[in-house]
Design an enzyme around this catalytic site. Sequence first.
Site, PDB file in Angstrom:
ATOM      1  N   TRP A  71       0.894  -1.272  -0.107  1.00 57.21           N
ATOM      2  CA  TRP A  71      -0.035  -0.022  -0.068  1.00 57.21           C
ATOM      3  C   TRP A  71       0.932   1.287  -0.051  1.00 57.21           C
ATOM      4  O   TRP A  71       0.531   2.122  -0.591  1.00 57.21           O
ATOM      5  CB  TRP A  71      -1.022   0.050   1.117  1.00 57.21           C
ATOM      6  CG  TRP A  71      -1.864   1.277   1.319  1.00 57.21           C
ATOM      7  CD1 TRP A  71      -2.827   1.585   0.617  1.00 57.21           C
ATOM      8  CD2 TRP A  71      -1.797   2.355   2.195  1.00 57.21           C
ATOM      9  NE1 TRP A  71      -3.239   2.811   0.879  1.00 57.21           N
ATOM     10  CE2 TRP A  71      -2.789   3.320   2.129  1.00 57.21           C
ATOM     11  CE3 TRP A  71      -0.768   2.597   3.225  1.00 57.21           C
ATOM     12  CZ2 TRP A  71      -2.707   4.470   2.599  1.00 57.21           C
ATOM     13  CZ3 TRP A  71      -0.759   3.588   4.076  1.00 57.21           C
ATOM     14  CH2 TRP A  71      -1.902   4.835   3.823  1.00 57.21           C
ATOM     15  N   GLY A 104      17.199  -6.507   6.033  1.00 59.25           N
ATOM     16  CA  GLY A 104      16.900  -5.720   7.400  1.00 59.25           C
ATOM     17  C   GLY A 104      16.854  -6.720   8.609  1.00 59.25           C
ATOM     18  O   GLY A 104      16.420  -7.893   8.498  1.00 59.25           O
ATOM     19  N   TRP A 105      16.818  -6.065   9.940  1.00 56.61           N
ATOM     20  CA  TRP A 105      16.754  -6.881  11.020  1.00 56.61           C
ATOM     21  C   TRP A 105      15.326  -7.608  11.287  1.00 56.61           C
ATOM     22  O   TRP A 105      15.411  -8.765  11.575  1.00 56.61           O
ATOM     23  CB  TRP A 105      16.808  -5.869  12.407  1.00 56.61           C
ATOM     24  CG  TRP A 105      16.680  -6.675  13.618  1.00 56.61           C
ATOM     25  CD1 TRP A 105      15.879  -6.575  14.525  1.00 56.61           C
ATOM     26  CD2 TRP A 105      17.707  -7.214  14.093  1.00 56.61           C
ATOM     27  NE1 TRP A 105      16.148  -7.471  15.724  1.00 56.61           N
ATOM     28  CE2 TRP A 105      17.522  -7.738  15.466  1.00 56.61           C
ATOM     29  CE3 TRP A 105      19.213  -7.495  13.673  1.00 56.61           C
ATOM     30  CZ2 TRP A 105      18.281  -8.598  16.142  1.00 56.61           C
ATOM     31  CZ3 TRP A 105      20.134  -8.514  14.642  1.00 56.61           C
ATOM     32  CH2 TRP A 105      19.615  -8.815  15.632  1.00 56.61           C
ATOM     33  N   GLU A 146      20.932 -10.029   7.511  1.00 59.67           N
ATOM     34  CA  GLU A 146      21.245  -9.835   8.966  1.00 59.67           C
ATOM     35  C   GLU A 146      20.811 -10.971   9.833  1.00 59.67           C
ATOM     36  O   GLU A 146      19.810 -11.445  10.529  1.00 59.67           O
ATOM     37  CB  GLU A 146      20.812  -8.583   9.698  1.00 59.67           C
ATOM     38  CG  GLU A 146      21.077  -7.419   9.018  1.00 59.67           C
ATOM     39  CD  GLU A 146      20.648  -6.206   9.788  1.00 59.67           C
ATOM     40  OE1 GLU A 146      20.424  -6.326  10.906  1.00 59.67           O
ATOM     41  OE2 GLU A 146      20.578  -5.139   9.113  1.00 59.67           O
ATOM     42  N   TYR A 147      22.061 -12.166  10.097  1.00 62.05           N
ATOM     43  CA  TYR A 147      23.216 -12.083   9.341  1.00 62.05           C
ATOM     44  C   TYR A 147      23.562 -13.652   8.656  1.00 62.05           C
ATOM     45  O   TYR A 147      23.058 -14.503   9.546  1.00 62.05           O
ATOM     46  CB  TYR A 147      24.338 -11.812  10.345  1.00 62.05           C
ATOM     47  CG  TYR A 147      24.065 -10.252  10.869  1.00 62.05           C
ATOM     48  CD1 TYR A 147      24.556  -9.219  10.145  1.00 62.05           C
ATOM     49  CD2 TYR A 147      23.690 -10.158  11.932  1.00 62.05           C
ATOM     50  CE1 TYR A 147      24.559  -8.055  10.535  1.00 62.05           C
ATOM     51  CE2 TYR A 147      23.485  -8.776  12.402  1.00 62.05           C
ATOM     52  CZ  TYR A 147      23.919  -8.047  11.729  1.00 62.05           C
ATOM     53  OH  TYR A 147      23.882  -6.301  12.250  1.00 62.05           O
ATOM     54  N   TYR A 211      27.596   1.040  14.485  1.00 58.88           N
ATOM     55  CA  TYR A 211      26.578   1.516  15.580  1.00 58.88           C
ATOM     56  C   TYR A 211      25.874   0.436  16.138  1.00 58.88           C
ATOM     57  O   TYR A 211      26.138  -0.911  15.734  1.00 58.88           O
ATOM     58  CB  TYR A 211      25.515   2.672  15.011  1.00 58.88           C
ATOM     59  CG  TYR A 211      24.915   2.214  13.705  1.00 58.88           C
ATOM     60  CD1 TYR A 211      24.133   1.189  13.452  1.00 58.88           C
ATOM     61  CD2 TYR A 211      25.600   2.863  12.507  1.00 58.88           C
ATOM     62  CE1 TYR A 211      23.304   1.039  12.110  1.00 58.88           C
ATOM     63  CE2 TYR A 211      25.078   2.467  11.255  1.00 58.88           C
ATOM     64  CZ  TYR A 211      24.042   1.573  11.127  1.00 58.88           C
ATOM     65  OH  TYR A 211      23.551   1.335   9.783  1.00 58.88           O
ATOM     66  N   ASP A 212      25.217   0.550  17.124  1.00 62.51           N
ATOM     67  CA  ASP A 212      24.407  -0.309  18.002  1.00 62.51           C
ATOM     68  C   ASP A 212      25.293  -1.203  18.609  1.00 62.51           C
ATOM     69  O   ASP A 212      25.432  -2.215  18.672  1.00 62.51           O
ATOM     70  CB  ASP A 212      23.501  -1.165  17.296  1.00 62.51           C
ATOM     71  CG  ASP A 212      22.208  -0.393  16.991  1.00 62.51           C
ATOM     72  OD1 ASP A 212      22.140   0.602  17.490  1.00 62.51           O
ATOM     73  OD2 ASP A 212      21.472  -0.787  16.212  1.00 62.51           O
ATOM     74  N   TRP A 375      22.456   5.728   9.295  1.00 59.95           N
ATOM     75  CA  TRP A 375      20.997   5.325   9.425  1.00 59.95           C
ATOM     76  C   TRP A 375      20.648   6.242  10.634  1.00 59.95           C
ATOM     77  O   TRP A 375      21.069   6.249  11.756  1.00 59.95           O
ATOM     78  CB  TRP A 375      21.191   3.942  10.131  1.00 59.95           C
ATOM     79  CG  TRP A 375      19.822   3.298  10.396  1.00 59.95           C
ATOM     80  CD1 TRP A 375      19.121   3.417  11.586  1.00 59.95           C
ATOM     81  CD2 TRP A 375      18.945   2.767   9.374  1.00 59.95           C
ATOM     82  NE1 TRP A 375      17.830   2.953  11.331  1.00 59.95           N
ATOM     83  CE2 TRP A 375      17.630   2.301   9.998  1.00 59.95           C
ATOM     84  CE3 TRP A 375      18.928   2.215   8.098  1.00 59.95           C
ATOM     85  CZ2 TRP A 375      16.624   1.649   9.464  1.00 59.95           C
ATOM     86  CZ3 TRP A 375      17.873   1.793   7.563  1.00 59.95           C
ATOM     87  CH2 TRP A 375      16.724   1.321   8.345  1.00 59.95           C
TER      88      TRP A 375
END
Length: 502
Positions: A71, A104-105, A146-147, A211-212, A375
Amino acid sequence: MKLLLPLLGCLAFTLSLTEGVMVCYFGSWAVYRQGDGKFDIEDIDPNICTHLVFGFAGLGQDNKIKVLDPWNELCDNYGKCGYDRFNALKQKNTKLITILAVGGWNEGSAKYSNMAADPAKRKKFVDSSIELLKTHGFDGLDMDWEYPTQRGGKPADKENFILLLADLKEALHANGMLLTAAVSAGKATIDPAYDVPGMAQNLDIVNVMAYDLHGAWDTYTHHQSGLYAHPEDTGDNVYLNQDFAITYWIEKGMPANKITQGVPLYGRCWTLKNGDDTGYYAPAPQPGAAGQYTRTPGFLGYNEARIHVITLLFGLQICEGILNGWTVVNDPAMNEPYIYSLEHGRIWCSYDDEASVKTKAEYAKAHGLAGMMVWSVETDDFKGKCGRPFNLIKTMVETFTGTDITPGPTVAPTTRDPDAPTTKPHTAPPTPPSTEDCLKPGINADPVDCNHYWLCSLNMEGGYDANSEPCAPGTLFNPNAYICDWDHVVCAIPDICPNECA
């Protein structure tokens, strides 16, 4: 001549990298945020990034690439045409390169592991990816698995990932397109997951997600994107910094000029155990309160913060926090700031500011990297409430290139490519009555099961088509943020997911 044109296209992409790369990921679910946090495609400044990456597409059960929010992303059935509108940004800057990220995660690893292990399944994925990219005018694909070998993966993923990348490279380059990848910065993931020399042979750009590195999954405070190790780091923590990650990727065989150094445009936050210790390694057993825009405990966009004052909640920028009873600290041992407040919920956040992103861009340039990556674009100060809009991104670009940002060339109406994607006018349809699964078009939570969510699209009969989308193992759907998130993060939100968080 038909064979030469794709090669010239790849050459043009390669030459553009010499000017410095600024890769900007766009989290498309930001369109569902409220108030000043809502960010749609037209909010993107197409002149501040060299590469814009649309996050995310997924992988279907048929092993074909999958549009995750039809959508929002397609024009069919009164859709919002997100893919076409995203690529239409190239009319405002003809040098802009647009890329579709897959994975993506939220997607997890298991189904990618299964697909990559089978040549026939890989071909289905590759062929469908090329078709989708060409239909909507993307310039490449970003592989964000990932991953490999982890989160439901298998040891063979390390080898099969290279086979998948080789198949993608052949098909993409034959069509004048780029192949990039988002990769981990953690040694514990890099070692089992990545054949770095094999990746170097097949990838045009490698976006290191530096990061993270720390967050509310730790029970103590630390910086999530420190350039160097903290003096008190011991054990595996000595590996959790950007310098180690970048150096390690290069040592393992990735050319520096293919690497972009990832920088977060958000903070990772904790709730301090008490007010006696407010520095690094301070006890902090709980995530910080969710922000009013991103609405995820332990996470605040650079453009938000949530302050608790008795029963009053009001928003402000992290960059404005010092004006509202917060304390900003620049530890002399580190290059990045942190901010805390004992008056407003004992919140403690590590983040990046103008000075720290400038230092990181200087580091990237000194080490011969391709450039920078962020990000994500929608959590920079895009409304300019603390200065110029998108100041963090602009600071990195200007530092790395040594020049000020100037608008790119636009497409003249009389010379526009007739095959380029167009933006279909969006006609709002009659709103169908709610169903058990669908209250509105797009992403919908399941009120009794947080292990999945519903994707609701309008159909030609004037109703909804609902498709169930599972969350990856270890995650639950966060109905406030419209994403699958860490299960411990979702369970920190009051009155959310009682069945899974009991």
